[in-house]
Design an enzyme around this catalytic site. Sequence first.
Site, PDB file in Angstrom:
ATOM      1  N   ASP B 529      -2.024  11.563  -3.350  1.00  0.00           N
ATOM      2  CA  ASP B 529      -1.240  10.719  -2.134  1.00  0.00           C
ATOM      3  C   ASP B 529      -2.450  10.332  -1.479  1.00  0.00           C
ATOM      4  O   ASP B 529      -3.696  10.762  -1.299  1.00  0.00           O
ATOM      5  CB  ASP B 529      -0.561  11.834  -1.544  1.00  0.00           C
ATOM      6  CG  ASP B 529       0.073  11.422  -0.219  1.00  0.00           C
ATOM      7  OD1 ASP B 529      -0.055  11.959   0.887  1.00  0.00           O
ATOM      8  OD2 ASP B 529       0.721  10.293  -0.347  1.00  0.00           O
ATOM      9  N   ASP B 749       0.210  16.155   0.458  1.00  0.00           N
ATOM     10  CA  ASP B 749       0.303  17.158   1.628  1.00  0.00           C
ATOM     11  C   ASP B 749       1.619  17.596   1.875  1.00  0.00           C
ATOM     12  O   ASP B 749       1.942  18.460   2.806  1.00  0.00           O
ATOM     13  CB  ASP B 749       0.041  16.347   2.892  1.00  0.00           C
ATOM     14  CG  ASP B 749       1.109  15.049   3.077  1.00  0.00           C
ATOM     15  OD1 ASP B 749       0.817  14.236   4.067  1.00  0.00           O
ATOM     16  OD2 ASP B 749       2.102  15.242   2.437  1.00  0.00           O
TER      17      ASP B 749
END
Lengths: 234, 855
Positions: B529, B749
């Site tokens: 990400d 996350d």
Amino acid sequence: MFELLPLAIGFAGSLHCLGMCGPLVLAYSLHVARRSETMAEGGSASFSWRHGIFHHVAFHAGRLLSYGLLGTLAGGFFQAAALSSLFGGFRGSLMMIGGILLVFLGLVLLKLVPLPSFLATLIAMPASFLNRLIPPLFRSQRVGSKMLLGLAAGFLPCCLSWAMIVLAATTRNAVEGCFTMLAFGLGTVPALFLVGLSTSFISLKVRFPGERVAAASVMVTGFILVLRGAGILA
Amino acid sequence: MPESYSSDSSRKEECSLCGLPVGRSGIEETVNGELLRFCCHGCLHVFQILFNSPEGLPADFRKTELYQACVSSGLIAGGQTDSREITTPEDFEAGFARELSFKVEGMWCTACSWLVKEILRRTEGVLEAEVFFLSDLARIKYLPHRIDPREILERISKLGYRAVSFNDLCDGADGAKGSRDAAIRKDVLMRLGVSAILTMNVMMLSFALYAGFFHELGRESIRNFSYTLCLLATPVVFYGGFPILKRAVLGLRFQSVSMDTLIAVGTLSAYVVSVIGMYRGSPHLYFDTASMLVTLVLLGKFIEARAREQVSRGVGELFRLAGGKARLCRESGERWVASDAVGPGDELLVLAGERVPVDARIIQGQTGKRDSFYRLDESILTGESRPTKKSIGDEIPGGALLLDGEMRVRATRVGSESSLNQMISLTREALTRKNPVELLADRITHWLVPAVLVIAAVASLVLWAGGLPADEALLRAVTVLVITCPCALGIATPLAKVAAIEAARSRGILVRDPTALEKVKDLDVLVFDKTGTLTEGSYSLREVVVAGGSEEEALRRVAAVESHSDHFLAREILRKARERGLTPFSEAHGRETMNAEEETCGAANEVADHFQYFEGLGARGNVQGEEVMAGNRRLMTSAGLTIPDTLALHAAAMESRGSTIVFYAWEGEVRGLFVFGDIPREGAREAVSALRSRNIALWLASGDSKETTGTIAKELGIYDFVGGALPSDKVEIIRRLQKDGHRVGMIGDGINDAAALAQADVGFSLGAEAGIVRDASDITLLAGSPAKVLDVLELSVLTTKIIRQNLFFAFLYNVLGIPLAIAGALNPLIAVFAMLASSLTVIGNTLRITRSRRE
């Protein structure tokens, strides 16, 4: 002393027998009680053995008869075999084999070892034959039917009675074999007799240890037999 | 009302006729689509007789009068089988069940854990029980009105194990627990010591007997030797070996055959044979075998216990941390309370050298140094020994150590939500999960012991029948018993797993699922990400473009204004300013006590007055009499200020790349702008190249625009990237890669990546600072640095290698040993040594994981 062992085993094991033969007793008691209920003026459907005492006696007599028969056959067969020169020398080994079988059956009783499938199929045949014969015996009101029922019940596959049959066989004597099985049967009678009455007495908490005690005694008997056969014990 | 026999979860396995347990009879029959089990063929046939009457199969035999009669007379335990239709008291009760976890000390092999489990399950009021040998944990579900947890703990303690609830563990000074452990260890050491000394003497004397002199020794001497040997060996077997014998007997009582059974049988056989031989005057004695066996087993257990301690030391520390005390500040003054008693919003005081008890936010204090940062040592959580710097308003995780100064903090997350407790429960969960290999090993061990007993017995019988003298045959049996003892097998995998989890934790890597750790080494694609993972966050201050004045001046003035604002951009400006040491900070809500040094530095207390905030536009305030503004274009134009062309062009260019622009102005002129955008994290570039050098393909996926994503990707050196990806798109990317046969790992996350993390073969989440530990990810990198992935990779490779080696060693000794033992090529003594050697090999090999350290 050793001769009284089957009696003790029968007694201890009777708690186990309750599980199997108990429903049978209840089954025919139901029919008996129903009949007597309609005869009396109302009253609860208790399975009071007062009403059907003869039926119960007949049932147990039939059981004992079949046990005795089996014991005689087992003992007698090996008695005859012993006479023949072929088996003569194998006295000790018969005891040992019998002892080992007993130990094995004790393990099966403890549910630690499943019964080998070939044995299971062996008994399936006569068992299904019995299955077809038995139901009408329940409904019949005649005392004689209960005796037949008892006879059939004695032949039901049960590891405990098998163990006793093996024990009877090791006596290599028809009479002794018969007595062995009769003693065993006598031991099982009281509990089954009282099936209709007591409740908490035969709860699982009591029955399970009882079964274990029976299994243990079977195994101990087996060990003793082995030792006897090996000549270590007299 | 019939009572159930066992209160554990095997209630299904009762004979459908007589209600007794089915055990392993294996007799089943399907009636009306329902699988019924029976305890013996007799019950099966009776069942058929009774319920397969000529009237046809009853639709539900349980409704027949006969069945009811049996139930009411107690023959059949009707309650359990009807549990699907009728709510039994048991089911109703189960709703009250509560869970309890506690520590069981003194278990020294997996069989002990089976024993404890059996005992727990048979305790009335306990519904379920699970015991984990390596982590010394037990977890039960119990009915609080039927049994008190204290009784459960007592019951186990009576057997010789120490059962301690976690609350008690942390009570009092740490010294208390330490002394308990020490007492146990002293006892074992004492037994070991006595046994060792006596055994050495036994060996000496036995050697004399062996060494051929017995031919020349008269009967008298032989007898003297024998009696002495017996005298020496007896305390070894019965005092030193007492724990072993006791456990073997207990195991017998609860039908839990274990390694202790093997050892006990072996030892006692050797001992008894020797005693008989002694009476008969035979020189063939085996007291040395019996003593050596006991001594070496004690030694092995001792070493194993030490290894376990070493391997799981960190976890114990975590537990200790969680049970500490906190200094609560009230109007009445300060008070010490247990950390558990702290509620969110409570104010706490933390002094230098103390640990922050719970997750908290700094509200004020003294840093003890010149600048405005508090230094904290978070190594216990992240593995990084470099101190982190935090300032007022920042959140700090519980467990961090304050290096200097003092601070007041407000508790944010307490109890089970605090990051420390979440870490602990995750670690506990990881420690107690068993992967399929372990379960298999467990099962093998469970069956191996009785099988070995049988093999040994049969082998010796056969040998004896074949003509070997009885005592020789017995000895071969004892040798077989000893060499097959599966102690090493029992710990081969679990010990390595615990070592790996602990090694990971000491590096700041939280492993939630140990199988994931093993899978890591097979990954060939990693999907990252972008925001917050590989980058600092999309609103980091990248650049300050000045049209007039200096950067420092700009930062100082704007920071003064922004110090009143809670906007994330404002905070970023403040942070940058602080980093450069530009303002003495103060929070809008409190005043800091300035120390003398800062006064003399001449730094004025720059907080703007007349602060005004305009939603969606910006902010304005007076700094030292001058008006300072910070905001977007509209704010500037609405104040009548024009933006110079150069700045405007620059701004447009930046915005087209996805950055956010904030103009600032004072004295009636736009002086410059701040550019906020993504910066790669420290170390991200190196991590990427390191991963690439391992032939792992890398992808970058982000919800941000393609341009922004592309820029970052290029900066880091990642070739495959996807911009504008919704969370479902990320899942799709991973799925496609997996369909192509790749093993995909995802690093994110956790908030909007949850689905993708779950879809990936291994999900990594980067723990934020006051770590909210994410549920969806298998592995959490607490230090917040993507470079840690490399650490995980290395650890995974190492651990798998060591587990394989362990299993190999464990099996090697056993497999080789049995035929050798039967053939008589081994004598019991060698077997004993071999058994110890296999345990030591496995332990030593596993310690390689614990000792492996980066740098």
